[in-house]
Scaffold this active site. Structure first.
Site, PDB file in Angstrom:
ATOM      1  N   HIS A   1      60.644  39.802  30.729  1.00  0.00           N
ATOM      2  CA  HIS A   1      59.870  40.480  31.781  1.00  0.00           C
ATOM      3  C   HIS A   1      59.288  39.518  32.800  1.00  0.00           C
ATOM      4  CE1 HIS A   1      59.706  44.591  29.962  1.00  0.00           C
ATOM      5  NE2 HIS A   1      60.187  43.879  28.969  1.00  0.00           N
TER       6      HIS A   1
ATOM      7  N   ASP B   1      55.638  36.223  40.040  1.00  0.00           N
ATOM      8  CA  ASP B   1      55.579  37.438  39.220  1.00  0.00           C
ATOM      9  C   ASP B   1      57.003  37.851  38.891  1.00  0.00           C
ATOM     10  OD1 ASP B   1      54.402  39.644  37.987  1.00  0.00           O
ATOM     11  OD2 ASP B   1      53.137  40.115  39.718  1.00  0.00           O
TER      12      ASP B   1
HETATM   13  C1  GDG Z   1      54.682  41.914  33.233  1.00  0.00           C
HETATM   14  C2  GDG Z   1      55.202  40.929  34.278  1.00  0.00           C
HETATM   15  C3  GDG Z   1      56.581  42.773  35.244  1.00  0.00           C
HETATM   16  C4  GDG Z   1      46.968  47.617  35.463  1.00  0.00           C
HETATM   17  N1  GDG Z   1      45.654  47.865  35.401  1.00  0.00           N
HETATM   18  C5  GDG Z   1      45.532  49.079  34.829  1.00  0.00           C
HETATM   19  C6  GDG Z   1      46.805  49.576  34.535  1.00  0.00           C
HETATM   20  N2  GDG Z   1      47.669  48.662  34.935  1.00  0.00           N
HETATM   21  C7  GDG Z   1      49.117  48.833  34.835  1.00  0.00           C
HETATM   22  C8  GDG Z   1      49.743  48.943  36.188  1.00  0.00           C
HETATM   23  C9  GDG Z   1      51.153  48.490  35.905  1.00  0.00           C
HETATM   24  C10 GDG Z   1      50.934  47.460  34.805  1.00  0.00           C
HETATM   25  O1  GDG Z   1      49.665  47.697  34.230  1.00  0.00           O
HETATM   26  C11 GDG Z   1      50.935  46.043  35.346  1.00  0.00           C
HETATM   27  O2  GDG Z   1      52.259  45.683  35.558  1.00  0.00           O
HETATM   28  P1  GDG Z   1      52.679  44.475  36.485  1.00  0.00           P
HETATM   29  O3  GDG Z   1      54.162  44.526  36.610  1.00  0.00           O
HETATM   30  O4  GDG Z   1      51.994  44.622  37.792  1.00  0.00           O
HETATM   31  O5  GDG Z   1      52.161  43.153  35.791  1.00  0.00           O
HETATM   32  P2  GDG Z   1      52.132  42.479  34.284  1.00  0.00           P
HETATM   33  O6  GDG Z   1      51.156  43.140  33.401  1.00  0.00           O
HETATM   34  O7  GDG Z   1      51.907  41.028  34.529  1.00  0.00           O
HETATM   35  O8  GDG Z   1      53.606  42.734  33.685  1.00  0.00           O
HETATM   36  C12 GDG Z   1      55.566  41.674  35.560  1.00  0.00           C
HETATM   37  C13 GDG Z   1      56.140  43.629  34.086  1.00  0.00           C
HETATM   38  O9  GDG Z   1      55.771  42.842  32.946  1.00  0.00           O
HETATM   39  C14 GDG Z   1      57.225  44.614  33.652  1.00  0.00           C
HETATM   40  O10 GDG Z   1      58.420  43.956  33.379  1.00  0.00           O
HETATM   41  O11 GDG Z   1      56.717  43.594  36.393  1.00  0.00           O
HETATM   42  O12 GDG Z   1      56.106  40.776  36.509  1.00  0.00           O
HETATM   43  O13 GDG Z   1      54.251  39.909  34.548  1.00  0.00           O
HETATM   44  O14 GDG Z   1      51.931  49.520  35.376  1.00  0.00           O
HETATM   45  O15 GDG Z   1      49.655  50.287  36.638  1.00  0.00           O
HETATM   46  N3  GDG Z   1      47.036  50.770  33.981  1.00  0.00           N
HETATM   47  C15 GDG Z   1      45.945  51.529  33.680  1.00  0.00           C
HETATM   48  N4  GDG Z   1      44.673  51.087  33.907  1.00  0.00           N
HETATM   49  C16 GDG Z   1      44.430  49.887  34.494  1.00  0.00           C
HETATM   50  O16 GDG Z   1      43.269  49.536  34.732  1.00  0.00           O
HETATM   51  N5  GDG Z   1      46.132  52.729  33.121  1.00  0.00           N
END
Ligand code: GDG
Length: 479
Positions: free
Chosen positions: A173, A382
Site C-alpha cells: 500500500h 504517499d
Molecule cells: C495507506 C497509504 C494508501 C482518516 N481519518 C479518518 C478516517 N480516515 C480515512 C480516510 C481514508 C483513510 O482513512 C486514509 O487513507 P489514506 O490513503 O489517505 O492514507 P493512509 O492511512 O496513510 O493509507 C496510502 C492507503 O494505505 C490505501 O492503500 O492510499 O498511500 O499510506 O479512507 O477517509 N476515517 C474516519 N474517520 C477519520 O477521522 N472514519
C-alpha cells in the site's frame, strides 16, 4: 453487534479466500454492561478492503488491536475474523520498531531517518512467521491468499513453504522505494525473497514495480522479462501496478444523504459561512506534509493574500502511532505552528486555522468533504492517498477543486487536480491561489474529469483486476 463476546466466537471453517493484514478491520469496544462490540478501525487499508471482503466473503487474518489479547476466531458483520496474538514486546519491536520506524521512513524517501536495529528485525521475522502459520491453518486446499502491506513482506515466502498449493498475492500500500534507498536495508535480500514467495506482487504505481524488478535482477541475479521474474525454484512471479481505489458509489451516496447535506451546511455556518472553505484530512504522519501546508496557509493569511474574514482552513489530523517518538514530536511541532499562526492572526471567535486532532465517523467525513470548496492534499510522499479520491467522489455537484501533491500516488491518475510540489512553499501558495481564483467553469470541467476517473476505476475494478491476474496460470518459461 452487542451479544456477549463468547457467543460470537467460533472456529472458522477453512476459507477459499483469505486476506492477511497486520490489523483486523475492527477495534474492540467494551460496553458498560460487559458485552463487546466491534467497530470498524480507521486507516487506508481497512477503508479500501472492507468492500472487497464483503463482496468476496472469506477470512481475514490480523492482529485485533490490543497487546497480549488471545482471541478465538469470530464472525463480525458477516466476516470471518482470525486474530493473531502479539505481545507488548512484539508490538514495540515488530510494529512500532521495524514496521514504523525502519520500513515506513525508508519506503517514504527517508523523509524521516530510518533506524536499523537487529532485535527489531528478529521480531519482524518471528511475527511474520506467526501470520504465515495462521493463514496456512485457515486456507483451504488451493485457496487464494492475499497478503497486505509492508508489515508482512516475509509472509508470502513463509506461507509458500508451508502450503505450495496456494495462490498467493501480495499488495504493497505504500511506495516501493528507489533501489539506492532500498539497498540501505541490512535485510534487503530476505525481504526480496519474502515477496517472491507470491505469484503476484502488486504495487500502487508502475515505478514501484520497476524498482522491485530491478532489485531482484541486480541483487538476486534472477532473470526478468517485462513484468515477469523467474525464481530459483522455477516459478514465474508477476510484479505490476494496481493503483488502489475507493468505493466511489457508496461515498457518493453517503454524500447525497439529506442529513449529510444538512451537516455540511451546519459546518460552514459554524465556521462563519466563509466564501471559501479549504480542508485537509490526514493521519497525523510526517509523510503527509502538514507543517509545510500549515506554513503556506499561515503566510497566505499573514501576507493578506487570503482574507481570514472570508476564507477558512480546516485541518483534521487523525491521531496515529502515538507511541512512536517521531510522531509525538510531529504533533508538538504542529501544535506550536498552528498556535503561533492563530495567535498572531486570529480574532475572537474566528481563528484562521481550525485544527482538529481527532477522528470522526465516516458520515462526518462525508459532510466535511461536502462542506469544503477546496481540498488540500499535499503529502511529501504517499502510496496513493484515498482522501483525495473520497473528496472527488463526494463532489455531487461537480464543484470545488483539489490541490494535490505530485508525490501522492493519486497524482498518477488525477491529472486534472491542481498539482503541486509540496516542498516548494511559494509554489504551494501559488497553487492554492490558482485553485481559489479559477473560474467556476474551470472547476466544473476539472471536477467532471476527476469524477470520471474515480468512478470508472473503483475498488471493485481494482480488486477484480488484481485477482484476475493472480488466478492466471503463469506462462510457460520462454514465452
Ligand atoms: C495507506 C497509504 C494508501 C482518516 N481519518 C479518518 C478516517 N480516515 C480515512 C480516510 C481514508 C483513510 O482513512 C486514509 O487513507 P489514506 O490513503 O489517505 O492514507 P493512509 O492511512 O496513510 O493509507 C496510502 C492507503 O494505505 C490505501 O492503500 O492510499 O498511500 O499510506 O479512507 O477517509 N476515517 C474516519 N474517520 C477519520 O477521522 N472514519
Amino acid at each position: 453487534m452487542t451479544e456477549p463476546a463468547h457467543q460470537k466466537r467460533k472456529r472458522p471453517p477453512t476459507a477459499s479466500f483469505v486476506v492477511v493484514a497486520n490489523r483486523l478491520p475492527v477495534d474492540r469496544v467494551e460496553n458498560p454492561d460487559g458485552t463487546t462490540t466491534w467497530r470498524t478501525s480507521p486507516g487506508g487499508l481497512v477503508a479500501a478492503f472492507q468492500p472487497v471482503m464483503h463482496r468476496h466473503g472469506g477470512a481475514w487474518v490480523g492482529w485485533p488491536g490490543a497487546p497480549g489479547e488471545e482471541l478465538e476466531p469470530f464472525v463480525d458483520n458477516g466476516l470471518q475474523l482470525v486474530p493473531v496474538t502479539l505481545s507488548a514486546r512484539e508490538l514495540e519491536e515488530y510494529y512500532e520498531g521495524f514496521s514504523n520506524a525502519t520500513l515506513w521512513p525508508l519506503y517514504h524517501d527517508v523523509i524521516a531517518h530510518p533506524e536499523f536495529r537487529r532485535e527489531w528485525w528478529d521480531a519482524y521475522v518471528e511475527v511474520n512467521d506467526r501470520f504465515a502459520e495462521r493463514a496456512a491453518g485457515v486456507a483451504e486446499q488451493g485457496a487464494t491468499v492475499w497478503v497486505q502491506d509492508y508489515q508482512l513482506q516475509l509472509v508470502p515466502h513463509m506461507l509458500r513453504e508451508r502450503r505450495p498449493d496456494l495462490r498467493i498475492g501480495f499488495f504493497l500500500h505504500i511506495p516501493f522505494p528507489p533501489t539506492e534507498l532500498f539497498n540501505q536495508l541490512p535485510w534487503r535480500l530476505p525481504i526480496l525473497r519474502g515477496l517472491l514467495g507470491a505469484d503476484l506482487v502488486g504495487f500502487q504505481l508502475p515505478g514501484g514495480a520497476q524498482n522491485f524488478i530491478r532489485l531482484v535482477r541486480t541483487r538476486l541475479n534472477l532473470e526478468t522479462r517485462r513484468d515477469r521474474i523467474q525464481t530459483v525454484d522455477r516459478r514465474t512471479v508477476m510484479a505490476a501496478a494496481y493503483p488502489i481505489a475507493i468505493d466511489a458509489k457508496a461515498m457518493h451516496e453517503l454524500a447525497l444523504r439529506p442529513e449529510t447535506e444538512e451537516r455540511a451546511k451546519e459546518i460552514r455556518h459554524n465556521l462563519g459561512d466563509p466564501q471559501t472553505l479549504f480542508l485537509g484530512v490526514d493521519r497525523l504522519d510526517y509523510t503527509k506534509g502538514l507543517p509545510e501546508r500549515i506554513r503556506a496557509f499561515g503566510e497566505l493569511f499573514a501576507e493578506g493574500l487570503i482574507d481570514p474574514e472570508r476564507v477558512a482552513f480546516v485541518q483534521v489530523a487523525t491521531p496515529s502511532r502515538e507511541r512512536v517518538e517521531q510522531y509525538r514530536q510531529l504533533r508538538d511541532d504542529i501544535d506550536r505552528l498552528v498556535g503561533r499562526i492563530n495567535g498572531d492572526l486570529g480574532r475572537l471567535g474566528r481563528p484562521p486555522i481550525t485544527y482538529l486532532h481527532t477522528s470522526f465517523p465516516q458520515t462526518e467525513m462525508a459532510a466535511l468533504y461536502r462542506a469544503a470548496d477546496i481540498m488540500v492534499v499535499t503529502p511529501l510522499r504517499d502510496g496513493m492517498n484515498l482522501v483525495a479520491k473520497e473528496f472527488v467522489a463526494c463532489r455531487t455537484e461537480d464543484q470545488g477543486a483539489l490541490v494535490l501533491s505530485e508525490f501522492a500516488g493519486a497524482a498518477y491518475e488525477l491529472r486534472q487536480a491542481y498539482l503541486v510540489n509540496p516542498y516548494d512553499i511559494d509554489g504551494l501558495k501559488e497553487r492554492v491561489l490558482d485553485a481559489m481564483n479559477d473560474s467556476p467553469r474551470n472547476h466544473v470541467r476539472r471536477m467532471k474529469a476527476l469524477r470520471r476517473q474515480v468512478f470508472e476505476n473503483d475498488i471493485d475494478k481494482w480488486a477484480n483486476s488484481f485477482l484476475t491476474d493472480l488466478e492466471q496460470p503463469a506462462p510457460e518459461e520462454g514465452t
